[in-house]
Design a protein around this motif. Structure first.
Motif, PDB file in Angstrom:
ATOM      1  N   LYS A   3     -23.365 -81.662 -41.644  1.00 28.31           N
ATOM      2  CA  LYS A   3     -23.447 -83.125 -41.654  1.00 28.31           C
ATOM      3  C   LYS A   3     -22.095 -83.763 -41.966  1.00 28.31           C
ATOM      4  O   LYS A   3     -21.729 -84.770 -41.352  1.00 28.31           O
ATOM      5  N   ASN A   4     -21.344 -83.188 -42.897  1.00 27.26           N
ATOM      6  CA  ASN A   4     -20.048 -83.774 -43.247  1.00 27.26           C
ATOM      7  C   ASN A   4     -19.070 -83.709 -42.085  1.00 27.26           C
ATOM      8  O   ASN A   4     -18.294 -84.642 -41.855  1.00 27.26           O
ATOM      9  N   LYS A   7     -20.134 -86.318 -39.567  1.00 23.32           N
ATOM     10  CA  LYS A   7     -19.802 -87.655 -40.065  1.00 23.32           C
ATOM     11  C   LYS A   7     -18.333 -87.960 -39.815  1.00 23.32           C
ATOM     12  O   LYS A   7     -17.978 -89.040 -39.339  1.00 23.32           O
ATOM     13  N   SER A   8     -17.463 -87.011 -40.090  1.00 22.47           N
ATOM     14  CA  SER A   8     -16.029 -87.202 -39.866  1.00 22.47           C
ATOM     15  C   SER A   8     -15.720 -87.374 -38.383  1.00 22.47           C
ATOM     16  O   SER A   8     -14.946 -88.257 -37.997  1.00 22.47           O
ATOM     17  N   SER A  10     -17.739 -88.458 -36.050  1.00 16.49           N
ATOM     18  CA  SER A  10     -18.281 -89.739 -35.608  1.00 16.49           C
ATOM     19  C   SER A  10     -17.362 -90.893 -35.991  1.00 16.49           C
ATOM     20  O   SER A  10     -17.076 -91.764 -35.165  1.00 16.49           O
ATOM     21  N   TYR A  11     -16.895 -90.924 -37.226  1.00 14.38           N
ATOM     22  CA  TYR A  11     -16.014 -92.007 -37.665  1.00 14.38           C
ATOM     23  C   TYR A  11     -14.687 -92.007 -36.910  1.00 14.38           C
ATOM     24  O   TYR A  11     -14.235 -93.048 -36.446  1.00 14.38           O
ATOM     25  N   ASN A  61     -25.580 -89.567 -36.774  1.00 12.38           N
ATOM     26  CA  ASN A  61     -25.119 -89.653 -38.155  1.00 12.38           C
ATOM     27  C   ASN A  61     -26.142 -90.379 -39.021  1.00 12.38           C
ATOM     28  O   ASN A  61     -26.438 -89.959 -40.141  1.00 12.38           O
TER      29      ASN A  61
END
Length: 97
Positions: A3-4, A7-8, A10-11, A61
């Motif tokens: 997930k981390n 998330k990175s 995606s951002y 996300n």
């Protein structure tokens, strides 16, 4: 995929796509500050596709927040794709009057 990491990704992806879109729009604007879509159909289509991918990544996300565990599952990807399509349908329906 964790997930981390997702998330990175995606951002960073969304920042790069939207940032490059605004830089491109600023560079092709006319003297009046307008961008004529008829002259730039191909590039606008590419940006729309890239922004849709960004919406899918943002949906994945968001849906992975309530998911248990540290991995992103197939169900999370499907939920992200559905969220992106629902958002697009909502915007199209709200703009048609």
């Amino acid at each position: 995929m964790k997930k981390n990491t997702m998330k990175s990704i995606s951002y960073i992806y969304n920042i790069l796509v939207f940032g490059s879109f605004f830089i491109w729009g600023f560079s092709v604007q006319s003297e009046e500050g307008l961008v004529y879509p008829a002259e730039h159909k191909f590039l606008l289509t590419i940006f729309l596709i890239l922004m849709f991918i960004g919406m899918v990544l943002a949906g994945v996300n968001l849906s992975s927040v309530k998911e248990k565990g540290d991995a992103i599952t197939r169900k999370t990807w499907i939920t992200g794709i559905i969220m992106a399509f629902i958002f697009i349908i909502f915007k199209v329906v709200s703009s048609v009057k």
